[in-house]
Design a protein around this motif. Sequence first.
Motif, PDB file in Angstrom:
ATOM      1  N   ARG A  78       3.541  -3.958  19.623  1.00 13.84           N
ATOM      2  CA  ARG A  78       4.309  -3.077  18.738  1.00 13.84           C
ATOM      3  C   ARG A  78       5.117  -2.068  19.551  1.00 13.84           C
ATOM      4  O   ARG A  78       6.303  -1.839  19.299  1.00 13.84           O
ATOM      5  CB  ARG A  78       3.384  -2.335  17.766  1.00 13.84           C
ATOM      6  CG  ARG A  78       4.134  -1.371  16.831  1.00 13.84           C
ATOM      7  CD  ARG A  78       3.199  -0.534  15.980  1.00 13.84           C
ATOM      8  NE  ARG A  78       2.122   0.114  16.717  1.00 13.84           N
ATOM      9  CZ  ARG A  78       2.245   1.226  17.430  1.00 13.84           C
ATOM     10  NH1 ARG A  78       3.396   1.838  17.522  1.00 13.84           N
ATOM     11  NH2 ARG A  78       1.203   1.739  18.058  1.00 13.84           N
ATOM     12  N   VAL A  88       8.334  -3.579  13.915  1.00 10.86           N
ATOM     13  CA  VAL A  88       7.666  -4.842  13.611  1.00 10.86           C
ATOM     14  C   VAL A  88       7.687  -5.047  12.106  1.00 10.86           C
ATOM     15  O   VAL A  88       7.312  -4.159  11.340  1.00 10.86           O
ATOM     16  CB  VAL A  88       6.208  -4.842  14.130  1.00 10.86           C
ATOM     17  CG1 VAL A  88       5.469  -6.090  13.692  1.00 10.86           C
ATOM     18  CG2 VAL A  88       6.188  -4.695  15.648  1.00 10.86           C
ATOM     19  N   PHE A 138       3.074  -2.498  10.955  1.00 13.97           N
ATOM     20  CA  PHE A 138       3.080  -3.937  11.235  1.00 13.97           C
ATOM     21  C   PHE A 138       3.520  -4.739  10.015  1.00 13.97           C
ATOM     22  O   PHE A 138       3.724  -5.939  10.113  1.00 13.97           O
ATOM     23  CB  PHE A 138       1.695  -4.417  11.678  1.00 13.97           C
ATOM     24  CG  PHE A 138       1.321  -3.998  13.064  1.00 13.97           C
ATOM     25  CD1 PHE A 138       1.656  -4.771  14.163  1.00 13.97           C
ATOM     26  CD2 PHE A 138       0.635  -2.816  13.280  1.00 13.97           C
ATOM     27  CE1 PHE A 138       1.316  -4.382  15.443  1.00 13.97           C
ATOM     28  CE2 PHE A 138       0.275  -2.422  14.565  1.00 13.97           C
ATOM     29  CZ  PHE A 138       0.621  -3.202  15.645  1.00 13.97           C
TER      30      PHE A 138
END
Length: 179
Positions: A78, A88, A138
């Motif tokens: 990341r 991301v 994420f």
Amino acid sequence: MKKLIFFLIIAVSMIQANAQFSKATLQANGLTCALCSNAINKSLQKVGFVESVKSDIKNTAFNIQFKQGSEVNVDQIRKAVEEAGFSVGSLKLTGDFNNLKVENDQHHKIGNANFHFVKVKDQVLNGEQTITIVDKNFVSDKTFKAMKAATQKDCINTGKASHCCSDVAQGARIYHTTI
């Protein structure tokens, strides 16, 4: 004595070898051109455990191959994307699992990292399997909100073990994931 040492070596390797991540598929947000893709590609290639990176510009994705036997650090992946100026969108890790019993809303150690499985059926993972990281930063806010609603444990808010994580050292990093 030799038999005892041999047994201990086998036992330790079995504990550590419940999974070995071999590759990942990363989708990045904010890409507008081939130069953007190239920036992320170069940044990911600098990560110590990354063997190779192949860009899929059409899908704004990157296929990452890890060095065999290396410990994968999800946060470093990341960070590499963010250092290139992007974020991301999704990260899927593929590994070779060996009898890893996964239970919904429970923590499991994979290698040296802690994973909290959310919205999964209780099962045993064997062979090649792919898991998706669902921590904040994420996934989209909408996906994170859905995952957050699926657990009673506070660790999903911070990514760190807290009072809800009796089986993990307080303050340890926990990656939230689904299958």
